[in-house]
Design a protein around this motif. Structure first.
Motif: not given
Length: 434
Positions: A355-363
Motif C-alpha cells: 500500500x505504501x508503494x502504491x501511494x508512492x507510485x501515485x496510485x
C-alpha cells in the motif's frame, strides 16, 4: 464526443524536483535548488516552450510529513507566480489559496493585481483546508467542522467574484476635460453582509479586461463537488480509470446545469502522472528506481498521513490494517484521495508495504508509464472518449521529464490535431476556451 474542444488542456503541476519518489536524491543540482525560484523558472520556461496551458502551483499552509524528506513548495505561490509572470509571456499561472484562512478582500485584490501584471494569465485553485495542524497556525485549536468550512468557502467565493466585478472593464474613463478618471456609475460597492463576512467594496484594483481569473476547484467530497459545479471553471480531480472520470464529469456537468450554468463551461482536469522513457520496460525501471529512493520510514509516514491514522498503527511488514482506517465521513486526510487509494489496495490485495508503494507510485491519480506513443495514446483515449477535458501533468522528474514530454509526446498530439501548434490567445481564460 460529438464536439471536441479546440485542444486537450495540459497544465504542468510544479512539484519541486518531480512527482514520483525522491528524484532530488539523484539530481545533479544541489538540494536547495529545488525550493528556489530558479527551479520554478526552469519548469515554467519548458512548459511555455511546449505551449502548455498553465503552470499549476499547489500549496498548503502547514508542514506535512512528506515535507521533511523531499523538496516541497516552500515559496509563497503568489510571490513565485508573480516572478514567473515577469519571465514568461503566454503560459497561465495557477495559484492555490485557501478559503479557510484568508480574507476575501485581500485575496481578491492580490489575484486582480496578478491578473493585471500578467495580462490575464491567472487562475485561482481554491481549496478548503482541513486538519488541526493548519488551524493551529491561524490562532485556532482545531479546524472547524467540514460543513462550516464549506459554507465559509461558498460565501468567500461569492464575495471575491463580486469584488472582481465591482470594477469592470471600461470603468477607467480618463476624461481629461472633466478631470474624471474613474466612472462612479461603473465602480460600485458590493455591500455584502453575510454569515462570515461583511465587505463594502468596491475593490481597489485595475479593471479586468480579460474577465475574472479562472476558478479551479479541488475536492472530491459531496460538499466539494457541489461547490465546484456551482462556482468553478475547472475541476482538479483524482481518477485512476476513464470510467470514473467520465462519471465525475457527467455529474459535474449535470450539477452545473442544475445551478443554471452552461455545462460546457466547467472543465474536468484529472491529475496524470507521467513516467516517460524510450521503451515501456525502461520507463518501468525508471519508476521502480524513483520509488526505491524513498526510505521505508518516510513511506510509512506518508501512508499514515494519507490514511489519517497514527503511524504507530502501521507496520510495513504486516497485513494492511483495515480495522484502523477512519470512517469515510471523518475529516482526517483527503477523503477523495484516501478512497481511491483504498480501492486500489483492495483490488490488488496489497499488504501495508504494498500500500505504501502504491501511494508512492501515485496510485491515487491516473498514471501512464511507457514510451512517447503510449503516453500520447493514453492522453488521446481519455480526451476523445469524453472522460476529461485535459490533465494536470504530474511529471516524474522536473524539469528533465517535462522536457522529454515536450519534445517527444506533444508532436504526436499535434499530429492528431488535439493540441495547439501556437498560442492563439493571451489569457488563461482564453487558453481554456472559456
Amino acid at each position: 464526443m460529438a464536439d471536441l474542444p479546440r485542444h486537450v488542456i495540459l497544465n504542468a503541476n510544479l512539484i519541486p524536483g518531480g512527482t514520483l519518489g525522491s528524484p532530488w536524491r539523484r539530481a545533479t543540482k544541489p538540494p536547495e535548488h529545488f525550493t528556489s525560484i530558479d527551479h520554478y523558472l526552469d519548469v515554467a520556461r519548458v512548459a511555455e516552450r511546449g505551449l502548455l496551458d498553465a503552470v499549476f502551483l499547489a500549496d498548503s499552509p502547514d508542514v506535512q510529513a512528506k515535507d521533511w524528506n523531499s523538496p516541497s513548495r516552500l515559496l509563497d505561490p503568489f510571490v513565485a507566480q508573480t516572478v514567473i509572470a515577469a519571465h514568461t509571456e503566454r503560459i497561465g499561472l495557477v495559484v492555490t489559496a485557501t478559503t479557510s484562512y484568508n480574507d476575501p478582500y485581500n485575496l481578491a485584490r492580490s489575484f486582480a493585481a496578478l491578473a493585471a501584471v500578467s495580462g490575464g494569465r491567472v487562475g485561482w485553485n481554491y481549496v478548503v483546508t482541513g486538519g488541526d495542524a493548519a488551524a493551529r497556525n491561524y490562532s485556532l485549536d482545531a479546524a472547524p467542522p467540514k460543513s462550516e468550512r464549506y459554507a465559509r468557502a461558498e460565501e468567500f467565493i461569492d464575495v471575491v467574484t463580486a469584488l472582481w466585478d465591482s470594477a469592470p472593464a471600461g470603468s477607467i474613463v480618463g476624461d481629461k476635460a472633466s478631470g474624471r478618471y474613474l466612472d462612479p456609475a461603473l465602480v460600485r460597492p458590493i455591500d455584502h453582509d453575510g454569515t462570515f463576512f461583511r465587505v463594502a467594496g468596491p475593490l481597489k484594483t485595475p479593471p479586468l479586461p480579460h474577465g475574472r481569473p479562472v476558478l479551479i476547484q479541488a475536492g472530491a467530497s459531496t460538499h466539494g463537488v457541489e461547490l465546484g459545479a456551482r462556482t468553478a471553471d475547472a475541476i482538479y480531480s483524482a481518477h485512476v480509470d476513464p470510467t470514473s472520470a467520465m462519471d465525475r464529469r457527467a455529474e459535474i456537468r449535470r450539477r452545473a446545469a442544475d445551478a443554471g450554468r452552461d455545462p460546457d463551461s466547467v472543465k474536468l482536469l484529472p491529475g496524470l502522472i507521467v513516467v516517460l522513457a524510450g521503451t515501456e520496460a525502461a520507463a518501468r525501471e525508471r519508476e521502480r528506481e524513483l520509488i526505491d529512493l524513498i526510505p521505508d520510514d518516510v513511506q510509512l509516514l506518508n501512508l499514515a498521513e494519507r490514511l489519517g491514522v497514527d503511524p504507530a498503527l502501521l507496520d510495513l511488514d504486516a497485513p494492511f490494517p483495515w480495522g484502523a482506517i477512519p470512517d469515510e465521513n471523518t475529516d482526517a486526510g483527503s477523503r477523495g484521495q484516501r478512497a481511491v487509494l483504498l480501492e486500489n489496495v483492495r483490488r490488488t490485495g496489497s499488504d501495508t508495504r504494498g500500500a505504501a508503494r502504491l501511494l508512492a507510485s501515485g496510485s491515487v491519480h491516473a498514471k501512464v508509464v511507457g514510451d512517447a506513443q503510449q503516453v500520447a495514446d493514453f492522453i488521446t483515449d481519455w480526451f476523445v472518449s469524453g472522460a476529461c477535458d485535459g490533465f494536470n501533468l504530474m511529471i516524474d522528474e522536473l524539469p528533465g521529464g517535462l522536457e522529454d514530454f515536450v519534445e517527444q509526446v506533444l508532436p504526436i498530439l499535434r499530429g492528431r490535431g488535439i493540441f495547439r501548434t501556437e498560442y492563439d490567445t493571451t489569457s488563461l481564460r482564453g487558453h481554456y476556451g472559456l
